[in-house]
Structures are given as structure tokens and as C-alpha cells.
Design a protein around this motif. Structure first.
Motif, PDB file in Angstrom:
ATOM      1  N   THR A  64      31.050  51.272  42.231  1.00 11.30           N
ATOM      2  CA  THR A  64      31.844  49.967  41.584  1.00 11.30           C
ATOM      3  C   THR A  64      30.913  49.238  41.573  1.00 11.30           C
ATOM      4  O   THR A  64      30.136  48.313  42.381  1.00 11.30           O
ATOM      5  CB  THR A  64      33.002  50.032  42.654  1.00 11.30           C
ATOM      6  OG1 THR A  64      33.657  51.692  42.431  1.00 11.30           O
ATOM      7  CG2 THR A  64      33.674  49.419  41.447  1.00 11.30           C
ATOM      8  N   SER A  97      38.329  48.199  33.162  1.00 13.37           N
ATOM      9  CA  SER A  97      39.540  47.426  32.966  1.00 13.37           C
ATOM     10  C   SER A  97      40.470  47.415  33.741  1.00 13.37           C
ATOM     11  O   SER A  97      41.371  48.141  33.511  1.00 13.37           O
ATOM     12  CB  SER A  97      39.879  46.705  31.495  1.00 13.37           C
ATOM     13  OG  SER A  97      41.204  45.843  31.487  1.00 13.37           O
ATOM     14  N   LYS A 121      35.768  38.959  35.503  1.00 18.00           N
ATOM     15  CA  LYS A 121      37.174  39.030  36.106  1.00 18.00           C
ATOM     16  C   LYS A 121      38.038  40.261  35.659  1.00 18.00           C
ATOM     17  O   LYS A 121      37.888  40.571  34.607  1.00 18.00           O
ATOM     18  CB  LYS A 121      37.903  37.771  36.298  1.00 18.00           C
ATOM     19  CG  LYS A 121      39.141  37.675  36.640  1.00 18.00           C
ATOM     20  CD  LYS A 121      39.224  36.247  36.252  1.00 18.00           C
ATOM     21  CE  LYS A 121      40.983  36.273  37.381  1.00 18.00           C
ATOM     22  NZ  LYS A 121      42.182  37.151  37.414  1.00 18.00           N
ATOM     23  N   GLY A 122      37.949  41.210  36.287  1.00 22.64           N
ATOM     24  CA  GLY A 122      39.535  42.336  36.066  1.00 22.64           C
ATOM     25  C   GLY A 122      38.666  43.785  35.329  1.00 22.64           C
ATOM     26  O   GLY A 122      38.477  44.729  34.765  1.00 22.64           O
ATOM     27  N   TYR A 182      35.094  46.023  35.864  1.00 28.39           N
ATOM     28  CA  TYR A 182      34.160  47.036  36.301  1.00 28.39           C
ATOM     29  C   TYR A 182      32.984  48.264  35.767  1.00 28.39           C
ATOM     30  O   TYR A 182      33.938  48.182  35.027  1.00 28.39           O
ATOM     31  CB  TYR A 182      34.834  47.312  37.841  1.00 28.39           C
ATOM     32  CG  TYR A 182      35.610  46.306  38.516  1.00 28.39           C
ATOM     33  CD1 TYR A 182      34.489  46.369  39.561  1.00 28.39           C
ATOM     34  CD2 TYR A 182      36.306  46.580  37.790  1.00 28.39           C
ATOM     35  CE1 TYR A 182      36.071  45.458  40.625  1.00 28.39           C
ATOM     36  CE2 TYR A 182      37.574  45.557  39.190  1.00 28.39           C
ATOM     37  CZ  TYR A 182      37.289  45.207  40.325  1.00 28.39           C
ATOM     38  OH  TYR A 182      37.716  44.381  40.934  1.00 28.39           O
ATOM     39  N   VAL A 237      40.045  49.673  43.351  1.00 29.37           N
ATOM     40  CA  VAL A 237      40.262  48.288  43.051  1.00 29.37           C
ATOM     41  C   VAL A 237      41.683  47.810  42.400  1.00 29.37           C
ATOM     42  O   VAL A 237      41.830  46.546  41.436  1.00 29.37           O
ATOM     43  CB  VAL A 237      39.291  47.971  41.407  1.00 29.37           C
ATOM     44  CG1 VAL A 237      37.918  48.272  42.747  1.00 29.37           C
ATOM     45  CG2 VAL A 237      38.958  49.070  40.627  1.00 29.37           C
ATOM     46  N   THR A 238      42.507  48.931  41.897  1.00 32.30           N
ATOM     47  CA  THR A 238      43.957  48.389  41.191  1.00 32.30           C
ATOM     48  C   THR A 238      44.911  49.719  41.973  1.00 32.30           C
ATOM     49  O   THR A 238      44.152  50.566  42.154  1.00 32.30           O
ATOM     50  CB  THR A 238      43.561  49.093  40.296  1.00 32.30           C
ATOM     51  OG1 THR A 238      44.878  48.485  39.398  1.00 32.30           O
ATOM     52  CG2 THR A 238      43.466  50.097  39.303  1.00 32.30           C
ATOM     53  N   ASN A 247      31.757  44.748  40.040  1.00 29.43           N
ATOM     54  CA  ASN A 247      32.258  43.653  38.894  1.00 29.43           C
ATOM     55  C   ASN A 247      31.650  43.343  38.520  1.00 29.43           C
ATOM     56  O   ASN A 247      29.955  42.556  38.526  1.00 29.43           O
ATOM     57  CB  ASN A 247      32.816  43.200  40.772  1.00 29.43           C
ATOM     58  CG  ASN A 247      33.970  42.223  40.063  1.00 29.43           C
ATOM     59  OD1 ASN A 247      34.354  40.959  39.836  1.00 29.43           O
ATOM     60  ND2 ASN A 247      34.630  42.356  38.871  1.00 29.43           N
TER      61      ASN A 247
END
Ligand SMILES: [Zn+2]
Length: 187
Positions: A30, A50, A35-36, A38, A77-78, A32
Motif C-alpha cells: 500500500t 479513495s 490525502k485519502g 492510496y 487504512v479505513t 499513500n
């Protein structure tokens, strides 16, 4: 400002795994990008992601056997589920994960010709793997605080390519329209 481009340039490195059709050694990496946003790399075309308040928006999904690993990378990540999956074109290393994702409730989006090609594929495409939303020219998702602008470059890598532009972030997901550093790679 020069846009950040990313695409399937890493696909060649994964060729041995593809040849053996064995994904057990594949690790999802992964990165980045902004911002938000990947980029996930495993086997086959790179995945865009996203994340934010509204839920995960995935760009391409590689192969079905990698689904659990891809979901684990997303979960890192989320904590939100995958709500949308955009296929940048119909090739198997970009749509192979459609079925498990579709079954788990993600809405699959693609150009009209991607759905048409998947629907009449020789090895019958399961209904859950077919896009439920299609477009012919452009479409925009107002999602995760972003304007995710999706457009179709005519006759690029296939007849159904989509390029994704995160307008506010100046990030572009090229799919295989950029391949090995060349734009509009023709298959
Ligand atoms: Zn391709």
C-alpha cells in the motif's frame, strides 16, 4: 502543478505469479499517493483506493483469489466498507475481483463496453461480477470530499478504458492507458 500519475507499470514484475496462477506468495503493498488516496500493488494492474467519510471507492480489483488480501489492505487504512468499484477496462487483472466484491454489496461501475464485453465473455461472467452502473463518456463521483472525475479516452488500451482524475488532489489513475511508461498503450 504536474499531476501525480500512477498506472499499471508494476504489472510486469508480477508476471511469474500470473503464469503459475498461484497467488499465495503475492503481498499487497500500500502506498499513500495523496490525502485519502492510496495505490495498492499485488498481482496485475495497480489498484486505486479513495477512503473517507462516505466509504471506500476502489479502482480495479485484480484477481478473485487476492480478494481477502486486498480487503485486509483496505481495512488497514479505513474501517468503512467498499461502496464502489470502478473497472478501468475489462481485462481480467482489473475485473477479476468483481464477483466477491459485488456479492459483498459493492456497486461496480464501468464504461458501457466493459459491461458488454464481460457479459458476452466466453467463460460466462457471473451476474455479481457485472457492472451495475455504466457510462459512455464521463461521470463524476462527489465522494469522500473529492470530485472523482472519470472519463473515457476513445480507443486507448481497449474500447472501454476509463481514466480517473481526482480534481482537488491533481491525482490521475491511468489504468492500462499508461503502461510501462507509455501513454495510450494498445493491447
Ligand atoms: Zn489491460
Amino acid at each position: 502543478m504536474k499531476p501525480i500519475l500512477y498506472a499499471a507499470a508494476i504489472v510486469m514484475a508480477s508476471a511469474p505469479a500470473l503464469a503459475q496462477n498461484d497467488f499465495s506468495d503475492v503481498e499487497i503493498k500500500t502506498a499513500n499517493v495523496a490525502k485519502g488516496v492510496y495505490m495498492l500493488q499485488g498481482a496485475g494492474g495497480n489498484i486505486g483506493l479513495s477512503v473517507g467519510e462516505d466509504g471506500a471507492f476502489l479502482i480495479d480489483d485484480q484477481f478473485a483469489p487476492l480478494n481477502e488480501k486486498i480487503l485486509a489492505a483496505i481495512a488497514a487504512v479505513t474501517d468503512k466498507p467498499v461502496e464502489f468499484v470502478l473497472n478501468t477496462h475489462y481485462h481480467g487483472d482489473h475485473t477479476g475481483g468483481n464477483e466477491p466484491l459485488g456479492k459483498s454489496g459493492a456497486h461496480i461501475i464501468a464504461h458501457d463496453n466493459v459491461r458488454a464485453r464481460l457479459a458476452k465473455a466466453e467463460a460466462e461472467t457471473p451476474a455479481a461480477a457485472l457492472p451495475v452502473i455504466t457510462f459512455s463518456d464521463t461521470t463524476t463521483f462527489h465522494w469522500n470530499g473529492q470530485e472523482i472525475y472519470i472519463f473515457h479516452p476513445e480507443n486507448a488500451h481497449t474500447d472501454g478504458d476509463a481514466i480517473v482524475y481526482f480534481r482537488k488532489l491533481n491525482v490521475v489513475h491511468m489504468g492500462d492507458a499508461m503502461f510501462s511508461g507509455r501513454y495510450l498503450y494498445r493491447y
